[in-house]
Design an enzyme around this catalytic site. Structure first.
Site, PDB file in Angstrom:
ATOM      1  CG  ASN A  37      -2.167   0.783   1.056  1.00 11.78           C
ATOM      2  OD1 ASN A  37      -2.408   1.330  -0.015  1.00 11.78           O
ATOM      3  ND2 ASN A  37      -2.992   0.837   2.106  1.00 11.78           N
ATOM      4  CG  HIS A 122     -11.739  -3.125  10.224  1.00 13.72           C
ATOM      5  ND1 HIS A 122     -10.759  -2.419   9.582  1.00 13.72           N
ATOM      6  CD2 HIS A 122     -11.198  -4.315  10.548  1.00 13.72           C
ATOM      7  CE1 HIS A 122      -9.660  -3.163   9.517  1.00 13.72           C
ATOM      8  NE2 HIS A 122      -9.906  -4.316  10.086  1.00 13.72           N
ATOM      9  NE  ARG A 147      -9.711  -2.210  13.277  1.00 14.15           N
ATOM     10  CZ  ARG A 147      -8.844  -1.588  12.479  1.00 14.15           C
ATOM     11  NH1 ARG A 147      -7.605  -2.032  12.386  1.00 14.15           N
ATOM     12  NH2 ARG A 147      -9.207  -0.561  11.759  1.00 14.15           N
ATOM     13  CE1 TYR A 159      -5.320   2.002  10.614  1.00 14.22           C
ATOM     14  CE2 TYR A 159      -6.202   1.483  12.791  1.00 14.22           C
ATOM     15  CZ  TYR A 159      -5.804   1.081  11.530  1.00 14.22           C
ATOM     16  OH  TYR A 159      -5.898  -0.230  11.181  1.00 14.22           O
ATOM     17  CG  ASP A 220      -4.561  -1.480  14.680  1.00 14.93           C
ATOM     18  OD1 ASP A 220      -3.507  -1.191  15.270  1.00 14.93           O
ATOM     19  OD2 ASP A 220      -4.619  -1.811  13.478  1.00 14.93           O
ATOM     20  CG  HIS A 222      -2.325   2.028  12.862  1.00 13.09           C
ATOM     21  ND1 HIS A 222      -1.818   2.840  11.898  1.00 13.09           N
ATOM     22  CD2 HIS A 222      -2.697   0.905  12.218  1.00 13.09           C
ATOM     23  CE1 HIS A 222      -1.889   2.239  10.720  1.00 13.09           C
ATOM     24  NE2 HIS A 222      -2.417   1.054  10.893  1.00 13.09           N
ATOM     25  CD  GLU A 246      -3.847  -4.829  14.565  1.00 15.73           C
ATOM     26  OE1 GLU A 246      -5.048  -5.144  14.737  1.00 15.73           O
ATOM     27  OE2 GLU A 246      -3.365  -4.599  13.448  1.00 15.73           O
ATOM     28  CD  GLU A 272      -1.057  -3.548  10.486  1.00 14.31           C
ATOM     29  OE1 GLU A 272      -2.053  -4.139  10.906  1.00 14.31           O
ATOM     30  OE2 GLU A 272      -1.081  -2.374  10.093  1.00 14.31           O
ATOM     31  NE  ARG A 293      -3.184  -7.610  13.118  1.00 12.66           N
ATOM     32  CZ  ARG A 293      -4.027  -7.671  12.106  1.00 12.66           C
ATOM     33  NH1 ARG A 293      -4.477  -8.833  11.664  1.00 12.66           N
ATOM     34  NH2 ARG A 293      -4.424  -6.564  11.494  1.00 12.66           N
ATOM     35  CG  HIS A 322      -2.417  -6.991   7.755  1.00 15.51           C
ATOM     36  ND1 HIS A 322      -1.643  -6.309   6.846  1.00 15.51           N
ATOM     37  CD2 HIS A 322      -3.186  -6.066   8.351  1.00 15.51           C
ATOM     38  CE1 HIS A 322      -1.932  -5.028   6.902  1.00 15.51           C
ATOM     39  NE2 HIS A 322      -2.857  -4.847   7.795  1.00 15.51           N
ATOM     40  CG  ASP A 326      -3.667  -2.562   2.640  1.00 12.78           C
ATOM     41  OD1 ASP A 326      -4.558  -2.172   3.432  1.00 12.78           O
ATOM     42  OD2 ASP A 326      -2.554  -2.933   3.018  1.00 12.78           O
ATOM     43  CD  GLU A 349      -7.356  -6.674   9.406  1.00 12.79           C
ATOM     44  OE1 GLU A 349      -6.182  -7.093   9.350  1.00 12.79           O
ATOM     45  OE2 GLU A 349      -7.642  -5.477   9.481  1.00 12.79           O
ATOM     46  CD1 TRP A 412      -1.873   8.024  10.266  1.00 12.82           C
ATOM     47  CD2 TRP A 412      -1.445   6.082   9.264  1.00 12.82           C
ATOM     48  NE1 TRP A 412      -3.060   7.556   9.775  1.00 12.82           N
ATOM     49  CE2 TRP A 412      -2.825   6.347   9.156  1.00 12.82           C
ATOM     50  CE3 TRP A 412      -0.952   4.883   8.733  1.00 12.82           C
ATOM     51  CZ2 TRP A 412      -3.716   5.487   8.523  1.00 12.82           C
ATOM     52  CZ3 TRP A 412      -1.821   4.037   8.095  1.00 12.82           C
ATOM     53  CH2 TRP A 412      -3.194   4.338   7.985  1.00 12.82           C
TER      54      TRP A 412
HETATM   55  O1  KDG Z   1      -1.853  -0.349   4.439  1.00 15.80           O
HETATM   56  C1  KDG Z   1      -1.961  -0.124   5.808  1.00 15.80           C
HETATM   57  C2  KDG Z   1      -3.126  -0.892   6.338  1.00 15.80           C
HETATM   58  O2  KDG Z   1      -3.081  -2.208   5.899  1.00 15.80           O
HETATM   59  C3  KDG Z   1      -3.182  -0.881   7.833  1.00 15.80           C
HETATM   60  O3  KDG Z   1      -3.312   0.429   8.274  1.00 15.80           O
HETATM   61  C4  KDG Z   1      -4.335  -1.752   8.296  1.00 15.80           C
HETATM   62  O4  KDG Z   1      -3.678  -1.629  10.569  1.00 15.80           O
HETATM   63  C5  KDG Z   1      -4.319  -2.163   9.700  1.00 15.80           C
HETATM   64  C6  KDG Z   1      -5.152  -3.327  10.045  1.00 15.80           C
HETATM   65  O5  KDG Z   1      -5.066  -3.738  11.197  1.00 15.80           O
HETATM   66  O6  KDG Z   1      -5.880  -3.810   9.205  1.00 15.80           O
HETATM   67 MG    MG Z   2      -3.392  -3.016  12.197  1.00 11.46          MG
END
Ligand code: KDG
Ligand code: MG
Length: 412
Positions: A37, A122, A147, A159, A220, A222, A246, A272, A293, A322, A326, A349, A412
């Site tokens: 991605n 999600h 989630r 996010y 998550d 992140h 996560e 991930e 992940r 994951h 994407d 997921e 991020w």
């Molecule tokens: O490309 C980035 C995403 O795949 C990511 O932000 C997704 O954190 C993510 C998740 O848990 O699916």
């Molecule tokens: Mg994630």
């Protein structure tokens, strides 16, 4: 079974995907997902310029040998670009082997260890009410694990929350997690850790009060917290019995999780953005996580992720592959075959792709009652429609990035 054609195809039906298609001299084809991605074209160049020339003329049956050859002969090892390219080749070769054997890939991996794969979706909302609606919608779609991501008072965008731009781009189909925005530059978002840490436990309290104690809930973070902040969050979420928390800290520092682990019994998931077993060496050996992940797509393919998960199994650590949008339908199919076959499957997921994506990638997996199954077509069970794919050329798109109130760039 000699590889005599290798095509790298970029298509952007609802978002960008990179697909490798291998064809053998006896006419079998295999697909691999090489989508990274926001950096898609780097993998395209790696494949086209440095991998495809090495594949032509090789025996398609020799999956492990090809993996070792691509990994070791490059000398420059690991990294997301390299490992996504290697993954695509590995996955395509498993697809071909399945078709040659007349069996779905999961049969070649040892057969099914379960009837289906528990999947989580999600749910998100800027407000608690919007979040509740999203949870209800997911339950109506059959999800048995959810989630939960919410807006944080004072922050404009965050996010995990479906953005209006994405909603419109998807013709009104809700895309709860599609952060890559089409355009020449990455979007800037804002972040404040203290507000987040204060707010999140109140959200989980409200969700538990509304939906009861049984529903498995995930969250998550992140990669945004320091180890001590992560420990604090894990502790404050303990009353709400999360299935997992996560990516609490940035993934580079495996040792950070020691401190988190000392302070909380909230189960932890990470990986991930990892791409090899070496990224997991310490955290698996020291049992600092509960779920792995990684995606097949970013971790060297089915062959390498299976090695990671077999290692994890010795420590009762399970899979939580994951599966955002994407990961292409090819990458998702690979995850499902692997997940069905291993003993230490945890959860998968799963986000629905858009309608145009489903036209480009014809899939044979099933989704029923909260469980996925890859189906019983030979190989991965995905067919790629080249004509459909050709309608959607690559569009530049980037993941957003964060700045703190004082202008500092943040994870991020
Ligand atoms: O490309 C980035 C995403 O795949 C990511 O932000 C997704 O954190 C993510 C998740 O848990 O699916
Ligand atoms: Mg994630």
């Amino acid at each position: 079974m000699i590889i005599d054609r290798a095509e790298v195809i970029v298509t952007s039906p609802d978002r960008n995907f990179v697909t490798l298609r291998l064809t053998t001299d006896d006419g079998l084809t295999g697909l691999g997902d090489a989508t990274l991605n926001g950096r898609e074209l780097a993998v395209v160049a790696y494949l086209k310029d440095h991998v495809v020339p090495l594949l032509l003329g090789r025996d398609a049956h020799r999956i492990e040998d090809t993996w070792q050859f691509l990994y070791r002969s490059a000398y420059w090892r690991r990294g997301p670009v390299t490992m996504a390219a290697v993954a695509a080749v590995d996955t395509a070769l498993w697809d071909i082997k399945g078709k040659a054997a007349g069996m779905p890939v999961y049969q070649l991996l040892g057969g099914a260890s379960r009837n289906g794969l528990l999947a989580y979706g999600h749910a998100s909302g800027k407000t608690t009410e919007a979040l509740f609606d999203s949870i209800r919608e997911h339950r109506e779609q059959g999800y048995r694990a959810i989630r939960v991501q919410t807006g944080v008072p004072g922050l404009k965008s965050i996010y995990g929350i479906a953005s209006n731009a994405t909603y419109e781009a998807m013709n009104g189909v809700r895309y709860d997690h599609e952060p890559a925005q089409r355009g020449a530059l990455p979007n800037e978002e804002d972040w404040d850790t203290r507000s987040y840490l204060r707010h999140v436990p109140t959200v989980f309290e409200a969700v538990r009060n509304e939906f009861g104690p049984e529903l498995p809930l995930l969250h998550d973070a992140h990669h945004r917290l320091t180890p001590i902040q992560a420990a604090q969050l894990g502790k404050s979420l303990e009353p709400y019995d999360l299935f997992w928390l996560e990516d609490v800290t940035p993934a580079e520092n495996q040792e950070a999780l020691r401190l988190v682990r000392q302070h909380t019994t909230t189960p932890l998931a990470i990986g991930e953005i990892f791409n090899t077993v070496w990224d997991y060496q310490q955290i698996i050996r020291e049992q600092l996580i509960d779920y792995v992940r990684s995606a097949v797509t970013h971790t060297g393919g089915i062959s390498h992720l299976k090695k990671v998960l077999d290692y994890a199994a010795q420590y009762q650590i399970k899979s939580g592959m994951h599966g955002p949008t994407d990961i292409s339908p090819v990458g998702m199919a690979a995850a499902m075959h692997l997940g069905l076959s291993i003993h230490n499957f945890g959860i998968q997921e799963y986000m629905r792709h858009g309608a145009r994506t489903d036209q480009v990638f014809r899939q044979s997996f099933t989704w029923a009652d909260g469980y996925l199954h890859p189906g019983d077509e030979p190989g991965l069970g995905v067919e790629f429609d080249t004509d459909e794919a050709g309608k959607y050329p690559y569009v530049q798109a980037y993941l957003p990035f964060n700045r703190l109130a004082d202008g500092t760039v943040h994870d991020w």
